[in-house]
Every structure is written in C-alpha cells, then in structure tokens.
Design a protein around this motif. Structure first.
Motif, PDB file in Angstrom:
ATOM      1  N   GLU A  19       0.766  -1.205   0.043  1.00 46.86           N
ATOM      2  CA  GLU A  19       0.013   0.030  -0.091  1.00 46.86           C
ATOM      3  C   GLU A  19       1.016   1.235  -0.162  1.00 46.86           C
ATOM      4  OE1 GLU A  19      -0.698  -2.625   1.963  1.00 46.86           O
ATOM      5  OE2 GLU A  19      -2.521  -2.858   2.829  1.00 46.86           O
ATOM      6  N   VAL A  20       2.035   1.126   0.749  1.00 49.09           N
ATOM      7  CA  VAL A  20       2.978   2.431   0.846  1.00 49.09           C
ATOM      8  C   VAL A  20       3.643   2.563  -0.453  1.00 49.09           C
ATOM      9  CG1 VAL A  20       4.779   3.426   2.232  1.00 49.09           C
ATOM     10  CG2 VAL A  20       3.410   2.030   3.234  1.00 49.09           C
ATOM     11  N   LEU A  21       3.555   1.349  -1.106  1.00 44.13           N
ATOM     12  CA  LEU A  21       4.700   1.637  -2.336  1.00 44.13           C
ATOM     13  C   LEU A  21       3.871   2.160  -3.288  1.00 44.13           C
ATOM     14  CD1 LEU A  21       7.069   0.671  -3.861  1.00 44.13           C
ATOM     15  CD2 LEU A  21       6.316  -1.300  -4.211  1.00 44.13           C
ATOM     16  N   ILE A  22       2.379   1.845  -3.382  1.00 40.99           N
ATOM     17  CA  ILE A  22       1.494   2.504  -4.472  1.00 40.99           C
ATOM     18  C   ILE A  22       1.201   3.897  -4.221  1.00 40.99           C
ATOM     19  CG2 ILE A  22       0.815   0.199  -5.417  1.00 40.99           C
ATOM     20  CD1 ILE A  22      -1.961   0.769  -3.969  1.00 40.99           C
ATOM     21  N   ALA A  23       1.094   4.246  -2.993  1.00 43.25           N
ATOM     22  CA  ALA A  23       0.831   5.621  -2.572  1.00 43.25           C
ATOM     23  C   ALA A  23       2.121   6.258  -2.943  1.00 43.25           C
ATOM     24  CB  ALA A  23       0.658   5.440  -1.075  1.00 43.25           C
ATOM     25  N   SER A  24       3.400   5.883  -2.770  1.00 44.06           N
ATOM     26  CA  SER A  24       4.443   6.503  -3.134  1.00 44.06           C
ATOM     27  C   SER A  24       4.447   6.872  -4.520  1.00 44.06           C
ATOM     28  CB  SER A  24       5.783   5.855  -2.817  1.00 44.06           C
ATOM     29  OG  SER A  24       5.805   5.158  -1.318  1.00 44.06           O
ATOM     30  N   ARG A  25       4.174   5.754  -5.434  1.00 48.89           N
ATOM     31  CA  ARG A  25       4.326   5.990  -6.972  1.00 48.89           C
ATOM     32  C   ARG A  25       3.237   7.148  -7.168  1.00 48.89           C
ATOM     33  NH1 ARG A  25       3.924  -0.099  -8.571  1.00 48.89           N
ATOM     34  NH2 ARG A  25       6.082  -0.834  -8.173  1.00 48.89           N
ATOM     35  N   ALA A  26       2.019   6.957  -6.719  1.00 48.25           N
ATOM     36  CA  ALA A  26       1.002   8.368  -6.843  1.00 48.25           C
ATOM     37  C   ALA A  26       1.543   9.517  -6.488  1.00 48.25           C
ATOM     38  CB  ALA A  26      -0.143   7.922  -6.242  1.00 48.25           C
ATOM     39  N   PHE A  27       2.428   9.480  -5.548  1.00 41.30           N
ATOM     40  CA  PHE A  27       2.952  10.936  -5.080  1.00 41.30           C
ATOM     41  C   PHE A  27       4.079  11.365  -6.126  1.00 41.30           C
ATOM     42  CE2 PHE A  27       6.186  13.447  -3.125  1.00 41.30           C
ATOM     43  CZ  PHE A  27       5.793  13.985  -1.998  1.00 41.30           C
ATOM     44  N   ASN A  28       5.107  10.372  -6.585  1.00 39.04           N
ATOM     45  CA  ASN A  28       6.023  10.825  -7.551  1.00 39.04           C
ATOM     46  C   ASN A  28       5.448  11.053  -8.883  1.00 39.04           C
ATOM     47  OD1 ASN A  28       8.206  10.551  -5.837  1.00 39.04           O
ATOM     48  ND2 ASN A  28       8.302   8.285  -6.348  1.00 39.04           N
ATOM     49  N   ILE A  29       4.346  10.572  -9.204  1.00 33.71           N
ATOM     50  CA  ILE A  29       3.585  11.053 -10.409  1.00 33.71           C
ATOM     51  C   ILE A  29       3.173  12.459 -10.439  1.00 33.71           C
ATOM     52  CG2 ILE A  29       1.548  10.780 -11.821  1.00 33.71           C
ATOM     53  CD1 ILE A  29       1.932   7.606 -11.702  1.00 33.71           C
ATOM     54  N   ALA A  30       2.573  12.827  -9.268  1.00 37.63           N
ATOM     55  CA  ALA A  30       2.166  14.286  -9.064  1.00 37.63           C
ATOM     56  C   ALA A  30       3.226  15.116  -8.960  1.00 37.63           C
ATOM     57  CB  ALA A  30       1.223  14.250  -7.766  1.00 37.63           C
ATOM     58  N   LEU A  31       4.211  14.683  -8.248  1.00 37.97           N
ATOM     59  CA  LEU A  31       5.454  15.701  -8.276  1.00 37.97           C
ATOM     60  C   LEU A  31       6.065  15.661  -9.435  1.00 37.97           C
ATOM     61  CD1 LEU A  31       7.266  16.768  -5.817  1.00 37.97           C
ATOM     62  CD2 LEU A  31       8.775  14.928  -6.250  1.00 37.97           C
ATOM     63  N   ASP A  32       6.057  15.049 -10.394  1.00 35.11           N
ATOM     64  CA  ASP A  32       6.634  15.094 -11.879  1.00 35.11           C
ATOM     65  C   ASP A  32       5.912  16.088 -12.426  1.00 35.11           C
ATOM     66  OD1 ASP A  32       8.518  13.305 -11.586  1.00 35.11           O
ATOM     67  OD2 ASP A  32       7.562  11.614 -12.588  1.00 35.11           O
ATOM     68  N   ILE A  33       4.541  16.158 -12.169  1.00 32.90           N
ATOM     69  CA  ILE A  33       3.594  17.277 -12.886  1.00 32.90           C
ATOM     70  C   ILE A  33       3.930  18.498 -12.259  1.00 32.90           C
ATOM     71  CG2 ILE A  33       1.091  17.954 -13.251  1.00 32.90           C
ATOM     72  CD1 ILE A  33       0.554  15.015 -13.212  1.00 32.90           C
ATOM     73  N   ILE A  34       4.070  18.793 -10.862  1.00 34.81           N
ATOM     74  CA  ILE A  34       4.204  19.901 -10.431  1.00 34.81           C
ATOM     75  C   ILE A  34       5.809  20.403 -10.692  1.00 34.81           C
ATOM     76  CG2 ILE A  34       2.211  20.187  -9.142  1.00 34.81           C
ATOM     77  CD1 ILE A  34       4.059  19.687  -6.645  1.00 34.81           C
ATOM     78  N   SER A  35       6.655  19.829 -10.690  1.00 33.94           N
ATOM     79  CA  SER A  35       8.104  20.147 -10.875  1.00 33.94           C
ATOM     80  C   SER A  35       8.699  21.104 -11.711  1.00 33.94           C
ATOM     81  CB  SER A  35       9.090  18.802 -10.917  1.00 33.94           C
ATOM     82  OG  SER A  35       9.154  17.955  -9.836  1.00 33.94           O
ATOM     83  N   PRO A  36       8.166  20.929 -13.158  1.00 33.47           N
ATOM     84  CA  PRO A  36       8.548  21.839 -14.057  1.00 33.47           C
ATOM     85  C   PRO A  36       8.000  23.374 -13.424  1.00 33.47           C
ATOM     86  CG  PRO A  36       7.297  20.205 -15.184  1.00 33.47           C
ATOM     87  CD  PRO A  36       7.126  19.952 -13.603  1.00 33.47           C
TER      88      PRO A  36
END
Ligand code: B1M
Length: 212
Positions: free
Chosen positions: A60-77
C-alpha cells in the motif's frame, strides 16, 4: 470534496491515474504548486503514520509513493528556474541499499527551483557510483539521502571513497533524510545537513554563493 482533498484521498489509496488527472485539473483550477505539494506531503504523512502502526503494509505504501511521485513530476516543471539564475551543479542520490526516493525527489525539486542543475542518480547508489558521477559531472555538491538507519553508513563510505580517489576537496558533501542528525553529519565528515527539502535548497545556495 474539493480537488486537493481528492488528491490526498487518491494518493493514500495509491490511485495513480486519478492522482495524475486531479493534479492537472488542480493546476487548471488555479491551485498553486505549493498548495498541491502540501497536500501530497500531508497525504504521505498519513500513510507513514498508518505504516508505523501496522495499519497498512509495504504494498500500500509503495503504490501511494508511486502516486506521489507522479504528481510531483507534474508540478516539478513549475519550479524550474530560468537559465539566468543558474547557481551551480548538484549530483543527488539515495544511498546503496535504500529505495526511498520521495524525500530525495523533493530536495531535487527545491534545488532545481533555487537555480541548481541537478543530476539525479536515482536510488540504491553505491559509493563507487557516486565517485563515477563526480568524475563525470564535476558537481559543486554531492547530495545523499538515506531513510534507513541501516543505510546511513553508506554516506560515510562514500565520503571515504571520495577522499581515497582525491575528489573530496573540491566538493561540498550534503546529507539528509529522516534518521540523519547534525551530529552524525559531523562525525562522518559531511559538510552540511538539513532536515527538510526547503532548507536543503537554501543551505546549498548559501554554500555555493560563499564559495564563489
Ligand atoms: Co519505508 N521505512 N521501508 N518504505 N518508509 C520508513 C523509512 C520507516 C521509518 C517506517 C517505519 O515507521 N517503520 C522504516 C525505517 C526504520 C529505520 O530504519 N529507522 C522503513 C522501513 C523499515 C522499510 C522497509 C525495511 C520495510 C520492509 O520491507 N519491511 C523497506 C526498505 C526498502 C529499502 O529501501 N531497501 C521499506 C520500503 C518502503 C517502500 C518501498 C514501501 C516506500 C518507499 C517508496 C519510495 O520512496 N518510492 C516506503 C515509505 C514510503 C516509507 C515511509 C512511510 C515514508 C517515507 C517518505 O517518503 N516520507 C517511512 C515512514 C515515515 O517516514 N513516516 C518509511 C515522506 C518524505 C517527504 O519524507 O523521506 O523523510 P522524507 O524526506 C524529508 C526529509 O527527511 C528530508 O527532506 C524531505 C522533505 O522535506 N530529506 C533530506 C530527505 N532526504 C534528504 C536529503 C538532504 C536533505 C534533506 O540532503 C541531501
């Protein structure tokens, strides 16, 4: 439920596709990247506390982390600097044996936002790989992240190998991560330590400015 609450809910549930859509939609609605970032961090805190209490487990933590990183990729630029603000180069990685990358990714994002070019080596980075990267990229700063008490020692080993290879003197060694303390940083001969991503970027900027 408003968009930020929905993002939080779906990060916690690890629903990456929904998180991606909602993050884009939040930006379109005018939410700032800071508001989205706060939401993501709070969602990870909630998951982290449940993990500690054995209410959720690694998958569960792993898939939450993936979702977090996907959102981070979108806002990073959105926090990219314009080229005129370039202040230096950083090589960053999570140390060998350690797969935690959320904190490292946040530090990277804040450093990019501050004006650094950041070369991200990823996770599970051995001392040898850090040394190779220093030879290849000639950074001002080597930044290491560790989240496990068992992997902190790799920071010390990396500093030792950089010294042995004659590469230590011209670079600043920056370390951080939940188990790291200023005392540990001092003990292993690191130059700087910080507790969070925002102060990491500020400290890195100060160091590079003082050097020039
Ligand atoms: Co792991 N895990 N995990 N885990 N995990 C912890 C770290 C833990 C504290 C959980 C617990 O409460 N028991 C515990 C470590 C205990 C210890 O060593 N003291 C733990 C454990 C034990 C494990 C496994 C061994 C579990 C197992 O398999 N039984 C395993 C190890 C895998 C491995 O790495 N080899 C494991 C696995 C995982 C997942 C893969 C499921 C996942 C990571 C996914 C990923 O990162 N892509 C995961 C997660 C997510 C966590 C928790 C829940 C959250 C970490 C996180 O992302 N926090 C964590 C519990 C917790 O912290 N509450 C836990 C959010 C992030 C924003 O904070 O990373 O601290 P953080 O970063 C901060 C600061 O530390 C700082 O800035 C950031 C934000 O401002 N910072 C720096 C970080 N790096 C920096 C570098 C700097 C400066 C500042 O300069 C260079």
């Amino acid at each position: 439920m408003d968009t930020l609450n929905e993002i939080s809910k779906y990060v916690q549930e690890g629903q990456s596709i929904k998180v991606r859509k909602l993050t884009i939609s939040a930006l379109e609605k005018g939410y700032t990247y800071q508001q989205i970032l706060e939401t993501l961090i709070t969602a990870m805190d909630i998951i982290g506390n449940k993990f500690k209490k054995n209410k959720v487990y690694v998958p569960e933590v792993l898939i939450a982390s993936r979702a977090f990183n996907i959102a981070l990729d979108i806002i990073s630029p959105l926090v990219d600097p314009n080229m005129s603000t370039y202040i230096g180069k950083v090589v960053i990685g999570t140390v060998e044996g350690d797969l935690h990358d959320i904190g490292k990714n946040l530090v990277k994002m804040m450093m990019v936002g501050t004006g650094f070019e950041v070369i991200d080596l990823g996770v599970d980075i051995s001392p040898k790989k850090f040394v190779e990267a220093v030879r290849k990229y000639k950074p001002d700063i080597v930044a290491m992240s560790a989240l496990l008490t068992t992997t902190m020692i790799t920071m010390k080993n990396t500093i030792k190998l950089l010294e042995e290879e004659g590469l230590r003197d011209n670079i600043t060694i920056f370390i951080g991560g939940a188990p790291i303390t200023s005392n540990y940083a001092r003990t292993i001969g690191a130059d700087i330590y910080s507790t969070d991503a925002a102060s990491a970027a500020e400290l890195a900027k100060e160091i590079v400015s003082n050097d020039s």
